[in-house]
Enzyme design. Structure first.
Site, mmCIF file in Angstrom:
data_model
loop_
_atom_site.group_PDB
_atom_site.id
_atom_site.type_symbol
_atom_site.label_atom_id
_atom_site.label_comp_id
_atom_site.label_asym_id
_atom_site.label_seq_id
_atom_site.Cartn_x
_atom_site.Cartn_y
_atom_site.Cartn_z
ATOM 1 N N SER A 65 0.670 -1.304 -0.138
ATOM 2 C CA SER A 65 -0.212 0.040 -0.014
ATOM 3 C C SER A 65 1.029 1.131 -0.152
ATOM 4 O O SER A 65 2.234 0.890 0.252
ATOM 5 C CB SER A 65 -0.852 0.203 1.189
ATOM 6 O OG SER A 65 -1.556 1.156 1.465
ATOM 7 N N TYR A 89 -1.955 -0.534 10.981
ATOM 8 C CA TYR A 89 -2.243 -0.929 9.518
ATOM 9 C C TYR A 89 -1.076 -0.379 8.534
ATOM 10 O O TYR A 89 -0.107 -1.143 7.887
ATOM 11 C CB TYR A 89 -3.372 -0.456 8.716
ATOM 12 C CG TYR A 89 -3.282 -0.748 7.052
ATOM 13 C CD1 TYR A 89 -3.600 -1.663 6.586
ATOM 14 C CD2 TYR A 89 -3.136 0.386 6.512
ATOM 15 C CE1 TYR A 89 -4.015 -2.058 5.342
ATOM 16 C CE2 TYR A 89 -3.319 0.347 4.875
ATOM 17 C CZ TYR A 89 -3.575 -0.856 4.441
ATOM 18 O OH TYR A 89 -3.628 -1.059 3.147
#
Length: 250
Positions: free
Chosen positions: A134, A147
């Site tokens: 990501s 995260y």
């Protein structure tokens, strides 16, 4: 496609979103694709739609689940670790249970799957491991510390393992999408609307503004990058983090 046709590819998280788009792209390129995930219905749907040749129900966070699945479907020459999850909370409200979930699915699950798939690649002296990270692996975002930390860890895994296997015919790379049109983004939109009272369109615009192109990335755009990394033409691309984000990360 050169280097992909005829090879077995396993895509974790392959029942939806980015994973499903990757499975479909690999299938079109001639790979025999097995999609893996926790929910049977979307996996069956992927096979029925022609996006994969078969499926295995496997939770990559459960000890022994991935090796057992490989014993049934066969070891892959291509592994795409696309299984992932995101949870948001202010740092001071991010308890150990959230940290554990984020690390387990976004980092440890990929490590476990790779550990199971890698020996056959090394024996064949050809293999591709692609981790779906990501832009959170490349920069910080507020309210997703666990995260972001897990995705940073996944990038560290990618870079370190790439050096271990560099001379053995195997490459390990990461693809780092920006905000992408997936269920995870839909959940983020729902959280924004619930907490702020903004409309869905306003919430989507809030996420899209991170992208200099002013839009959400599409799963097929991420899949195209993965497809390149899996082919012979990318044999010299190793240990890289390729952002698919419209220019968000410099």
């Amino acid at each position: 496609m050169d280097g992909i046709s005829g090879r077995h590819a396993v895509v974790t998280g392959g029942g939806s979103g980015i994973g499903l788009a990757i499975a479909a792209a690999l299938t079109r390129a001639g790979a025999r694709v097995t999609v893996m995930g926790r929910r049977e219905a979307p996996l069956r749907a992927a096979v029925a739609a022609g996006s994969a040749a078969g499926f295995e129900i496997a939770d990559v966070t459960a000890e022994g689940a991935f090796p057992a699945a490989l014993a049934r479907c066969g070891h892959p020459a291509i592994l795409v670790n696309a299984a992932g999850a995101a949870e948001s909370a202010p740092f001071l409200k991010t308890g150990d249970e959230i940290w554990e979930r984020m690390l387990r699915v976004n980092l440890l699950g990929a490590a476990s799957a790779t550990r199971a798939a890698l020996p056959a690649m090394l024996e064949a002296r050809w293999g591709r491991v692609v981790n779906i990270a990501s832009t959170a692996a490349l920069r910080g975002y507020p309210y997703v510390t666990a995260y972001a930390a897990a995705k940073h860890g996944l990038l560290g895994l990618t870079r370190a393992l790439a050096l271990e296997v560099a001379s053995k015919g195997v490459t390990v790379n990461a693809v780092c999408p920006g905000f992408t049109e997936t269920d995870i983004v839909a959940e983020s939109v729902a959280r924004i609307t619930a907490k702020t009272g903004r409309s869905e369109a306003e919430a989507r615009a809030e996420l899209a503004k991170h992208n200099p192109q002013g839009r959400l990335v599409q799963p097929d755009e991420v899949a195209a990058t993965v497809l390149f990394l899996c082919g012979n033409a990318a044999g010299a691309v190793n240990g890289r983090a390729i952002a698919v984000d419209g220019g968000e990360v410099p």
